[in-house]
Design a protein around this motif. Structure first.
Motif, PDB file in Angstrom:
ATOM      1  N   PRO A 109      -1.114  20.122   0.912  1.00  0.00           N
ATOM      2  CA  PRO A 109      -2.135  21.174   0.801  1.00  0.00           C
ATOM      3  C   PRO A 109      -3.542  20.595   0.678  1.00  0.00           C
ATOM      4  CG  PRO A 109      -0.919  20.961  -1.255  1.00  0.00           C
ATOM      5  CD  PRO A 109      -0.299  19.999  -0.304  1.00  0.00           C
ATOM      6  N   ARG A 110      -4.404  20.981   1.593  1.00  0.00           N
ATOM      7  CA  ARG A 110      -5.759  20.413   1.599  1.00  0.00           C
ATOM      8  C   ARG A 110      -6.552  20.816   0.357  1.00  0.00           C
ATOM      9  NH1 ARG A 110      -6.206  24.437   6.045  1.00  0.00           N
ATOM     10  NH2 ARG A 110      -5.311  22.784   7.334  1.00  0.00           N
ATOM     11  N   GLU A 111      -6.231  21.971  -0.224  1.00  0.00           N
ATOM     12  CA  GLU A 111      -6.992  22.426  -1.401  1.00  0.00           C
ATOM     13  C   GLU A 111      -6.710  21.589  -2.646  1.00  0.00           C
ATOM     14  OE1 GLU A 111      -6.815  25.651   1.512  1.00  0.00           O
ATOM     15  OE2 GLU A 111      -5.257  24.418   0.585  1.00  0.00           O
ATOM     16  N   TYR A 112      -5.648  20.770  -2.612  1.00  0.00           N
ATOM     17  CA  TYR A 112      -5.342  19.930  -3.766  1.00  0.00           C
ATOM     18  C   TYR A 112      -6.114  18.613  -3.738  1.00  0.00           C
ATOM     19  CZ  TYR A 112      -1.463  22.882  -5.356  1.00  0.00           C
ATOM     20  OH  TYR A 112      -0.705  23.918  -5.860  1.00  0.00           O
ATOM     21  N   ARG A 113      -6.867  18.376  -2.662  1.00  0.00           N
ATOM     22  CA  ARG A 113      -7.727  17.185  -2.609  1.00  0.00           C
ATOM     23  C   ARG A 113      -9.035  17.520  -3.312  1.00  0.00           C
ATOM     24  NH1 ARG A 113      -5.283  13.291   0.085  1.00  0.00           N
ATOM     25  NH2 ARG A 113      -3.771  13.792   1.722  1.00  0.00           N
ATOM     26  N   LEU A 114      -9.038  17.323  -4.607  1.00  0.00           N
ATOM     27  CA  LEU A 114     -10.156  17.752  -5.447  1.00  0.00           C
ATOM     28  C   LEU A 114     -11.229  16.670  -5.524  1.00  0.00           C
ATOM     29  CD1 LEU A 114      -8.013  19.160  -8.395  1.00  0.00           C
ATOM     30  CD2 LEU A 114      -8.889  20.426  -6.431  1.00  0.00           C
ATOM     31  N   ASP A 115     -12.472  17.112  -5.675  1.00  0.00           N
ATOM     32  CA  ASP A 115     -13.573  16.173  -5.905  1.00  0.00           C
ATOM     33  C   ASP A 115     -13.330  15.444  -7.219  1.00  0.00           C
ATOM     34  OD1 ASP A 115     -14.795  17.016  -3.599  1.00  0.00           O
ATOM     35  OD2 ASP A 115     -16.132  18.443  -4.607  1.00  0.00           O
ATOM     36  N   PRO A 163      -5.106  28.741   0.178  1.00  0.00           N
ATOM     37  CA  PRO A 163      -6.531  29.047  -0.032  1.00  0.00           C
ATOM     38  C   PRO A 163      -6.911  29.574  -1.410  1.00  0.00           C
ATOM     39  CG  PRO A 163      -5.506  30.612   1.490  1.00  0.00           C
ATOM     40  CD  PRO A 163      -4.540  29.504   1.296  1.00  0.00           C
ATOM     41  N   HIS A 164      -5.980  30.156  -2.144  1.00  0.00           N
ATOM     42  CA  HIS A 164      -6.339  30.719  -3.444  1.00  0.00           C
ATOM     43  C   HIS A 164      -6.103  29.759  -4.616  1.00  0.00           C
ATOM     44  CE1 HIS A 164      -5.925  34.316  -0.860  1.00  0.00           C
ATOM     45  NE2 HIS A 164      -6.941  34.738  -1.568  1.00  0.00           N
ATOM     46  N   THR A 165      -5.824  28.492  -4.286  1.00  0.00           N
ATOM     47  CA  THR A 165      -5.572  27.486  -5.319  1.00  0.00           C
ATOM     48  C   THR A 165      -6.709  27.400  -6.326  1.00  0.00           C
ATOM     49  OG1 THR A 165      -4.129  26.165  -3.906  1.00  0.00           O
ATOM     50  CG2 THR A 165      -5.229  25.009  -5.696  1.00  0.00           C
ATOM     51  N   LYS A 166      -7.940  27.516  -5.857  1.00  0.00           N
ATOM     52  CA  LYS A 166      -9.093  27.341  -6.764  1.00  0.00           C
ATOM     53  C   LYS A 166      -9.149  28.397  -7.857  1.00  0.00           C
ATOM     54  CE  LYS A 166     -12.203  29.705  -3.503  1.00  0.00           C
ATOM     55  NZ  LYS A 166     -13.411  29.537  -2.665  1.00  0.00           N
ATOM     56  N   TYR A 167      -8.426  29.494  -7.673  1.00  0.00           N
ATOM     57  CA  TYR A 167      -8.419  30.545  -8.701  1.00  0.00           C
ATOM     58  C   TYR A 167      -7.228  30.429  -9.651  1.00  0.00           C
ATOM     59  CZ  TYR A 167     -11.574  32.549  -5.214  1.00  0.00           C
ATOM     60  OH  TYR A 167     -12.594  32.740  -4.314  1.00  0.00           O
ATOM     61  N   ALA A 168      -6.361  29.427  -9.411  1.00  0.00           N
ATOM     62  CA  ALA A 168      -5.110  29.361 -10.170  1.00  0.00           C
ATOM     63  C   ALA A 168      -5.329  29.110 -11.655  1.00  0.00           C
ATOM     64  CB  ALA A 168      -4.201  28.281  -9.578  1.00  0.00           C
ATOM     65  N   LEU A 169      -6.127  28.104 -11.998  1.00  0.00           N
ATOM     66  CA  LEU A 169      -6.344  27.801 -13.417  1.00  0.00           C
ATOM     67  C   LEU A 169      -6.977  28.966 -14.161  1.00  0.00           C
ATOM     68  CD1 LEU A 169      -7.459  24.074 -13.843  1.00  0.00           C
ATOM     69  CD2 LEU A 169      -5.517  25.192 -14.906  1.00  0.00           C
ATOM     70  N   PRO A 170      -8.068  29.575 -13.625  1.00  0.00           N
ATOM     71  CA  PRO A 170      -8.630  30.745 -14.333  1.00  0.00           C
ATOM     72  C   PRO A 170      -7.629  31.887 -14.484  1.00  0.00           C
ATOM     73  CG  PRO A 170     -10.170  29.936 -12.676  1.00  0.00           C
ATOM     74  CD  PRO A 170      -8.898  29.181 -12.478  1.00  0.00           C
ATOM     75  N   ALA A 171      -6.844  32.139 -13.433  1.00  0.00           N
ATOM     76  CA  ALA A 171      -5.862  33.229 -13.514  1.00  0.00           C
ATOM     77  C   ALA A 171      -4.806  32.916 -14.560  1.00  0.00           C
ATOM     78  CB  ALA A 171      -5.212  33.461 -12.151  1.00  0.00           C
ATOM     79  N   TYR A 172      -4.326  31.655 -14.547  1.00  0.00           N
ATOM     80  CA  TYR A 172      -3.303  31.242 -15.514  1.00  0.00           C
ATOM     81  C   TYR A 172      -3.806  31.387 -16.942  1.00  0.00           C
ATOM     82  CZ  TYR A 172      -0.156  28.240 -18.177  1.00  0.00           C
ATOM     83  OH  TYR A 172       0.721  27.761 -19.121  1.00  0.00           O
ATOM     84  N   TYR A 173      -5.040  30.958 -17.195  1.00  0.00           N
ATOM     85  CA  TYR A 173      -5.557  30.999 -18.558  1.00  0.00           C
ATOM     86  C   TYR A 173      -6.106  32.369 -18.957  1.00  0.00           C
ATOM     87  CZ  TYR A 173      -4.414  26.238 -19.552  1.00  0.00           C
ATOM     88  OH  TYR A 173      -3.696  25.087 -19.805  1.00  0.00           O
TER      89      TYR A 173
END
Length: 495
Positions: A268-274, A304-314
């Motif tokens: 998954p390309r979205e897991y290549r984080l800065d 594509p929605h990976t970036k919202y996972a942590l906020p949604a989880y918490y």
């Protein structure tokens, strides 16, 4: 000690069946290892008498020639699992002295299979944490050390005691629970294997609840094959758990053929984080190469929605926690505050919870109560539920395209030092779950496999995310990764 505690489940099963060793001999060696391993603070309650009694019964069963795979295998049990007559505190002061009158379904299945309980294992309080530092028992300590350093490292969380016990050979395997990565992250930090099954594969009955729609029990072991054997023993439908799936349980060990030719593995390309460390990137690329060399096809995928996972989880996890933890009020069991003259029941509730719950649990309960409140329910909780649906759809779309599993890092770093994040913004600790929470939000199976060491000599793990209900295929791919990586690292004994 004869070092029998260093055996894997697979090795011990063979020796027990060949009558090279007895379950009592194996258990006694593990009991001795537990007694000598106090420096790891992995066990919060030791049960040697129960263990040896169970081992004797296992030997009788083995002698009859009709013994299940887990018969005679000494295990550690995370303190989140209720065990009849044995302290089960979820590492919280508010459950001080609580000894259940019942057994969790997972531990019932294990005892029915002839497994042996060495004791209860340390963890973050109510499974809320990523470093085991929120425990009322104090932090579990990672058996691994950085090169040239004696500084104690975290074993991860919340299943830190389970990870430390398995990595330190204080048991052959252990139970863990995973709400946002609490099996896979500690496994990666300790060079062990952690399996988070599909939501509903393993019963949650008798497991102290954190976030009921996310929690899932699973095995923490020394090898992928051990994880498959253990998972078979604890899987299956349970009428006492309304979220338990009524599906047949395949033979996960039999699925470990080692053949992955033609399998599609998604990156998954979205897991290549800065800011991802170069060592983690290299580990990930090397893992992809290993699977490619074994005949798999490596494909880029998008979540594509990976970036919202942590906020949604918490938002979601604290909301469910605030509801689940409302039952701990000092009335029915556990800690109860002493009241001053003239104080009433409201004071008792407030003081009991203030005294009994730790700072991280209080933080999450307050966040949860806030996002569920009338003025903010739509803005936070309902919106997070919609995001969760979108995250699940991302995975569904990837698997519908023919991808068989997804490969990612398990953690953004190797184990960090105990106390290093003590005064940091809590969000820095929450970022440990960046690669793992999506799996819980989507209800998917995941496994962490140790595949290398960082420059400081600490283990690093890769994560495979499988299709729902296809743990066997996921574990087969994991076994290929395990074999190719040839990870044989063990912590140098200092405890």
């Amino acid at each position: 000690m004869s070092e029998l505690s260093k055996l894997t489940i697979t090795e011990a099963r063979e020796k027990l069946r060949a009558k090279e060793i007895t379950a009592v001999e194996l258990t006694q060696d593990c009991v001795d290892a537990v007694a000598a391993g106090d420096a790891l603070n992995a066990y919060c309650a030791k049960t040697p008498e129960i263990a040896l009694e169970q081992a004797a019964a296992a030997d009788a069963r083995l002698a009859s020639g009709d013994a299940p795979d887990m018969c005679g295998i000494p295990l550690g049990i995370k303190d989140l699992f209720c065990t009849k007559g044995v302290t089960s505190q979820a590492a919280s002061k508010i459950l001080s002295g609580f000894k259940p009158e019942y057994e969790s379904t997972v531990t019932t299945k294990l005892w029915d299979a002839g497994a042996v309980m060495l004791g209860k294992l340390n963890m973050d309080e109510f499974a809320m944490g990523s470093s085991n530092e929120t425990s009322v028992y104090g932090a579990a300590v990672n058996p691994w050390r950085r090169k040239g350093s004696d500084a104690p490292l975290t074993a991860g969380g919340s299943s830190g005691g389970s990870a430390a016990a398995v990595a330190g050979d204080l048991c052959l395997a252990a139970t863990g629970t995973d709400t946002g990565g609490s099996i896979r992250q500690p496994a990666a930090f300790t060079g062990t294997v952690g399996v988070k099954p599909t939501y509903g594969r393993v019963s949650r009955w008798g497991v102290v609840a954190f976030a009921s729609s996310l929690d899932q029990a699973g095995p923490m072991t020394k090898s992928v094959r051990d994880g498959a054997i253990f998972l078979n023993a604890i899987s299956g439908h349970d009428a006492k758990d309304s979220t338990s799936a009524n599906f047949d349980v395949p033979n996960f060990e039999a699925a470990l053929t080692g053949d992955i030719k033609g399998k599609k593995i998604g990156i998954p390309r979205e897991y290549r984080l800065d800011g991802t460390p170069a060592e983690i990137e290299k580990l990930w690329n090397d893992g992809a190469d290993m699977l490619r060399d074994a005949g798999a096809e490596i494909v880029d995928v998008s979540l594509p929605h990976t970036k919202y996972a942590l906020p949604a989880y918490y938002v979601l996890a604290p909301a469910e926690a605030s509801s689940n933890l409302a039952r701990y009020d000092g009335v029915r069991y556990g800690h109860r505050a002493t009241l001053a003259k003239g104080e009433g029941i409201d004071d008792m509730y407030a003081r009991t919870r203030a005294e009994g719950l730790g700072p991280e649990v209080k933080r999450r309960v307050m966040i949860g109560a806030y996002v569920l409140s009338a003025g903010f329910y739509d803005a936070y909780y309902r919106r997070a539920q919609r995001v969760r649906t979108l995250i699940k759809k991302d995975f569904d779309d990837v698997y519908a395209s023919g991808v068989d599993a997804i490969l990612t890092p398990a953690t953004p770093s190797a184990a960090f030092g105990l106390g290093e994040m003590k005064d940091a913004d809590p969000i820095k600790m929450y970022l440990n779950d960046v690669f793992t929470v999506t799996v819980n939000l989507a209800g998917l199976p995941g496994v962490s496999v140790p595949t290398g060491l960082d420059a400081q000599g600490l283990p690093l793990g890769l994560q495979l995310i499988g299709r729902p209900w296809e743990e066997g295929e996921m574990l087969n791919i994991a076994s290929v990764l395990e074999k190719s990586a040839e990870f044989t690292g063990k912590a140098a004994k200092w405890w």
